[in-house]
Design an enzyme around this catalytic site. Structure first.
Site, short mmCIF file in Angstrom:
data_model
loop_
_atom_site.label_atom_id
_atom_site.label_comp_id
_atom_site.label_asym_id
_atom_site.label_seq_id
_atom_site.Cartn_x
_atom_site.Cartn_y
_atom_site.Cartn_z
N SER A 99 0.93 -1.12 0.01
CA SER A 99 -0.11 0.04 0.05
C SER A 99 0.82 1.15 -0.01
CB SER A 99 -1.02 -0.08 1.30
OG SER A 99 -0.08 0.13 2.38
N CYS A 100 0.10 2.44 -0.21
CA CYS A 100 0.98 3.59 -0.15
C CYS A 100 0.98 4.25 1.08
CB CYS A 100 0.54 4.60 -1.23
SG CYS A 100 -1.44 4.59 -1.39
N VAL A 101 0.76 3.40 2.14
CA VAL A 101 0.69 3.98 3.58
C VAL A 101 2.20 4.52 3.89
CG1 VAL A 101 0.48 3.50 6.08
CG2 VAL A 101 -1.22 2.66 4.40
#
Lengths: 111, 207
Positions: free
Chosen positions: A109-111
């Site tokens: 994810s782009c977290v």
């Protein structure tokens, strides 16, 4: 056929993103070879980040948040505790590249 | 599905045809659909795009696509009704403004994520990522587990949740009448305390 790198006569398979297909293939020599493919010669500061991300992944089964790395930098007195400093280490994305050279999967994810 | 006071929020991270249906919608509340990971394929696949666009016309869905995930797949800009946004923008839109007077009580701008069920690995991962994204952006967040949601704090799958207490990312609570065994430290609340916390939060996200 998937791409490979050769370390000490052994062919090591990479996935489409250039990460190791098999995390057990990782060694410091592999990290250096992966970085060299990107034109990077790993410094002590970059090695600190790679080791931190690997240890975090071992404990929590995922890479750390940037704010966690910055907190750890502050605690360890390693370099400058800021995201700017981390992006200077790996302009292409500090956590993503520490995962790549550290033999870990690409962050999902782009977290 | 997440209900954020008067807003419903759907997170879609799988490609068309893999589990995510277009949400049935009561038309009583705005609905924000955030597409990330492989979910951005919904905005690129012609059949899926048509289906979502029809749902927008019928039910007024708001379709936001993760700009980073999209950029990894195409350079073409999206056309309305699709729009792009970052996770930061997503959180900004579901988080009460500190200046907007939206807080319902003493909790002011705090967002309370209530996790009362567990699901398959994908569902559990999405709940985790939603909370981690808020923590990454330093949202004033608390997470409260109840009922089947407590399962997320048990077993090997609980390991990522340990980041919350270990790095003080956000306080974790669970609702139970007595202490229960969990693999992640969390503070117990009884039903009354949990209701009070929800009443005082600026925004409540029910999972």
């Amino acid at each position: 056929m998937s791409e490979t790198i050769e370390i000490n006569g052994h062919a090591i398979e990479l996935d489409d993103d250039g990460h190791l297909k098999n995390a057990r293939d990782w060694s410091e020599a592999v990290a250096e070879a992966l970085a060299a493919r990107d034109g990077v010669e790993l410094t002590d500061a970059q090695w600190w980040l790679i080791r931190f991300v690997r240890e975090h992944h071992r404990r929590y089964h995922m890479p750390p948040l940037m704010r966690v790395v910055i907190g750890a930098l502050l605690e360890a007195g390693e370099g400058e505790a800021s995201s700017r400093y981390l992006y200077r280490l790996f302009p292409g994305g500090p956590i993503r590249l520490a995962c790549k050279y550290g033999g870990l999967p690409a962050p999902e994810s782009c977290v | 599905m997440y209900i954020v006071n008067t807003m419903e929020v759907f997170l879609i991270r799988t490609a068309p045809g893999i589990g995510h249906e277009i949400p049935a919608h009561s038309q009583r509340t705005p609905v924000l659909c955030f597409f990330h990971g492989d979910g951005v394929e919904h905005a690129l696949n012609p059949d899926a795009r048509r289906a979502w666009s029809a749902a927008v016309a019928e039910a007024g869905l708001d379709l936001m696509v993760c700009e980073s995930a999209l950029a990894r797949r195409t350079k073409k800009p999206l056309k309305p009704p699709w729009r792009t946004g970052s996770l930061a923008q997503f959180w900004a839109e579901i988080t009460p403004s500190p200046l907007g007077g939206e807080g319902r009580g003493e909790g002011g701008g705090q967002v309370l994520a209530q996790v009362n069920r567990s699901g398959d690995d994908r569902f559990n991962r999405e709940v985790l990522e939603l909370c981690l994204a808020g923590a990454a952006l330093e949202v004033d967040l608390a997470v409260c587990f109840s009922d089947a949601g407590l399962e997320l704090l048990r077993g090997p799958g609980a390991a990522p949740w340990r980041q919350f207490p270990d790095f003080e990312l956000a306080p974790l609570y669970y609702v139970a009448d007595r202490e229960v065994s969990l693999d992640v430290p969390a503070r117990r609340l009884d039903g009354g305390e949990a209701a009070r916390m929800a009443g005082e939060a600026g925004r409540v996200i029910d999972v």
